[in-house]
Design a protein around this motif. Structure first.
Motif, PDB file in Angstrom:
ATOM      1  N   THR A 121       0.830  -1.208   0.000  1.00 24.11           N
ATOM      2  CA  THR A 121       0.000   0.000   0.000  1.00 24.11           C
ATOM      3  C   THR A 121       0.861   1.254   0.000  1.00 24.11           C
ATOM      4  O   THR A 121       0.626   2.196  -0.771  1.00 24.11           O
ATOM      5  N   ASP A 122       1.874   1.288   0.853  1.00 22.99           N
ATOM      6  CA  ASP A 122       2.757   2.456   0.931  1.00 22.99           C
ATOM      7  C   ASP A 122       3.488   2.682  -0.384  1.00 22.99           C
ATOM      8  O   ASP A 122       3.643   3.834  -0.839  1.00 22.99           O
ATOM      9  N   GLU A 123       3.942   1.613  -1.011  1.00 19.56           N
ATOM     10  CA  GLU A 123       4.655   1.743  -2.282  1.00 19.56           C
ATOM     11  C   GLU A 123       3.725   2.272  -3.381  1.00 19.56           C
ATOM     12  O   GLU A 123       4.136   3.107  -4.202  1.00 19.56           O
ATOM     13  N   GLU A 138      -6.928   2.065 -10.971  1.00 19.30           N
ATOM     14  CA  GLU A 138      -5.655   1.667 -11.574  1.00 19.30           C
ATOM     15  C   GLU A 138      -4.479   1.848 -10.628  1.00 19.30           C
ATOM     16  O   GLU A 138      -3.513   1.080 -10.684  1.00 19.30           O
ATOM     17  N   SER A 139      -4.551   2.855  -9.765  1.00 20.01           N
ATOM     18  CA  SER A 139      -3.395   3.184  -8.938  1.00 20.01           C
ATOM     19  C   SER A 139      -3.359   2.475  -7.592  1.00 20.01           C
ATOM     20  O   SER A 139      -2.283   2.283  -7.024  1.00 20.01           O
ATOM     21  N   LEU A 140      -4.529   2.067  -7.056  1.00 22.37           N
ATOM     22  CA  LEU A 140      -4.545   1.473  -5.717  1.00 22.37           C
ATOM     23  C   LEU A 140      -5.503   0.285  -5.592  1.00 22.37           C
ATOM     24  O   LEU A 140      -5.090  -0.795  -5.185  1.00 22.37           O
ATOM     25  N   SER A 141      -6.763   0.492  -5.964  1.00 22.49           N
ATOM     26  CA  SER A 141      -7.763  -0.541  -5.700  1.00 22.49           C
ATOM     27  C   SER A 141      -7.472  -1.859  -6.404  1.00 22.49           C
ATOM     28  O   SER A 141      -7.704  -2.926  -5.844  1.00 22.49           O
ATOM     29  N   LEU A 355      -8.878  -6.948   5.732  1.00 27.96           N
ATOM     30  CA  LEU A 355      -7.562  -6.430   6.074  1.00 27.96           C
ATOM     31  C   LEU A 355      -7.030  -5.520   4.968  1.00 27.96           C
ATOM     32  O   LEU A 355      -6.511  -4.428   5.244  1.00 27.96           O
ATOM     33  N   GLU A 356      -7.154  -5.938   3.733  1.00 26.28           N
ATOM     34  CA  GLU A 356      -6.670  -5.114   2.617  1.00 26.28           C
ATOM     35  C   GLU A 356      -7.450  -3.808   2.516  1.00 26.28           C
ATOM     36  O   GLU A 356      -6.853  -2.737   2.312  1.00 26.28           O
ATOM     37  N   ALA A 357      -8.768  -3.880   2.639  1.00 28.74           N
ATOM     38  CA  ALA A 357      -9.583  -2.663   2.516  1.00 28.74           C
ATOM     39  C   ALA A 357      -9.285  -1.686   3.648  1.00 28.74           C
ATOM     40  O   ALA A 357      -9.140  -0.481   3.417  1.00 28.74           O
ATOM     41  N   ARG A 358      -9.205  -2.174   4.862  1.00 27.03           N
ATOM     42  CA  ARG A 358      -8.907  -1.286   5.996  1.00 27.03           C
ATOM     43  C   ARG A 358      -7.555  -0.622   5.824  1.00 27.03           C
ATOM     44  O   ARG A 358      -7.400   0.591   6.076  1.00 27.03           O
ATOM     45  N   THR A 359      -6.558  -1.402   5.404  1.00 29.41           N
ATOM     46  CA  THR A 359      -5.209  -0.859   5.225  1.00 29.41           C
ATOM     47  C   THR A 359      -5.197   0.202   4.131  1.00 29.41           C
ATOM     48  O   THR A 359      -4.614   1.287   4.302  1.00 29.41           O
ATOM     49  N   ALA A 360      -5.827  -0.091   3.008  1.00 27.58           N
ATOM     50  CA  ALA A 360      -5.817   0.841   1.884  1.00 27.58           C
ATOM     51  C   ALA A 360      -6.529   2.144   2.222  1.00 27.58           C
ATOM     52  O   ALA A 360      -6.018   3.237   1.956  1.00 27.58           O
TER      53      ALA A 360
END
Length: 396
Positions: A121-123, A138-141, A355-360
């Motif tokens: 996520t940070d990258e 395209e950039s995150l989701s 976990l992925e959604a919360r982090t993003a």
């Protein structure tokens, strides 16, 4: 079904049904919890549709509604070309498959992914934020969940874009190639991936673990079952999470009061994820079930052999279960929502998706405090399986 049963043609509602199906589902609920419908083109076939919450919850756990089409003499592309997997199996076969997969796909394994999910996520944000605007999909989701699930299963990075195109066409077909060809290509790709792992020896990825997973009685996945499980983990493991992240951010940016509350207290991100799952879940309708015997749902008799579609987003906006259901409210008690299903087919990947959604979402809001919509969202995905947009322009 009798000759007198009215059939509601969902195609008559036009493109607005794809863009916003909720008013249609609300009208149907007012008339009753179960209806005979004709799906929009290109499918255009008839099925029973369950739109009431209590009826949907009961139907999801009803063993008389089979996921295995073979029980009524039907076979499908994913069965023929992909192999047996959890979404087309019933107990005891489903119980056996889930037990073998669960031995490799554990809560502990998901929790161990937390640092890597944060790093990815940070990258992605490092690459996105200097531009001032972007398409969030395209950039995150998209890149976050596809990277996570491909690393988890051991899919080479060079294959990921091609795999994305295939998997999207499988769950939200745009009609660029036949369903048969899509599933054939997916099956061929997965066969090659599995063969590469057999040739190179056991790795540390989930697919390798599944290849060698053995139950106490010596049971193992067959080659076709392994291909089927790889398919369902790869496709379900990222397509739904793409939509969950995008739908959550889209909802927040259209509700400034809710967005301000989350920015002031990021512990509310958990509520954002759960309310998104209820309010605009990533799976519009569960995959088909078939009446293995005559069954009555919500007072409606359904004959043996007939198809049943259970509306997840429709059920989760039932006002008898969730008051003022069309209101997006991150403080709402969302317990009992059906976004991940219910019963023996409850989504195996729910903890990873959450976990992925919360982090993003948390990372995005912390690092882009000026986040706002930069234009209208892209078109909604076709079909009645997935619920999400193809693009979401944002700026900060």
């Amino acid at each position: 079904m009798t000759d007198a049963t009215p059939v509601i043609d969902l195609g008559e509602f036009g493109d607005r049904f794809r863009t916003d199906p909720h008013p249609v589902y609300a009208r149907l609920r007012e008339r009753g919890p179960v209806h005979r419908v004709r799906l929009p083109a290109p499918e255009a076939y008839e099925t029973w549709l369950v739109v009431g919450y209590e009826e949907a919850r009961a139907a999801l756990a009803d063993p008389r509604l089979a996921k295995d089409g073979n029980k009524i003499g039907m076979t499908f592309h994913d069965d023929e070309q992909i192999g047996r997997h959890l979404l087309i199996a019933d107990p005891p076969e489903h119980t056996r498959l889930r037990r073998l997969v669960s031995r490799a796909f554990t809560m502990r394994r998901v929790e161990l992914l937390r640092p890597r999910i944060q790093q990815i996520t940070d990258e992605l944000l490092d690459a996105m934020l200097p531009h001032g605007s972007a398409d969030l999909v395209e950039s995150l989701s998209f890149p976050l969940p596809i990277t996570v699930i491909c690393e988890l299963l051991g899919v080479p990075e060079i294959d990921r874009m091609d795999f994305r195109k295939l998997s999207t066409e499988a769950v939200a077909p745009a009609g660029t190639e036949s369903e048969h060809d899509v599933f054939a290509r997916l099956g061929q790709y997965l066969d090659g991936l599995i063969e590469d792992k057999r040739r190179t020896g056991r790795g540390e990825d989930l697919l390798s673990d599944l290849m060698w997973a053995t139950a106490e009685d010596g049971d193992r996945l067959s080659p076709s079952e392994l291909r089927g499980m790889a398919f369902i983990l790869l496709v379900a493991g990222h397509e739904t999470t793409v939509n969950l992240i995008t739908n959550a951010v889209h909802a927040l940016l259209r509700h400034p009061g809710q967005l301000a509350a989350v920015r002031a207290d990021t512990s509310l991100v958990d509520g954002v994820v759960e309310e998104t799952l209820r309010h605009e879940g990533p799976v519009e309708n569960a995959t088909f079930r078939f009446a293995a015997e005559p069954v009555v749902i919500g007072g409606t008799p359904i004959a043996a052999g007939e198809a049943v579609m259970i509306g997840l987003v429709a059920a989760d906006r039932d006002p008898d279960r969730f008051p003022a259901p069309d209101r997006f409210d991150i403080h709402r008690d969302t317990r009992g929502h059906l976004a991940f299903g219910h019963g023996v087919h409850f989504c195996l990947g729910a903890p990873l998706a959450r976990l992925e959604a919360r982090t993003a979402i948390r990372s995005l809001l912390e690092r882009a405090p000026g986040l706002a919509l930069a234009g209208p969202a892209g078109e909604w995905l076709p079909g009645m399986l997935m619920r999400g947009v193809r693009s979401l322009p944002v700026r900060w």
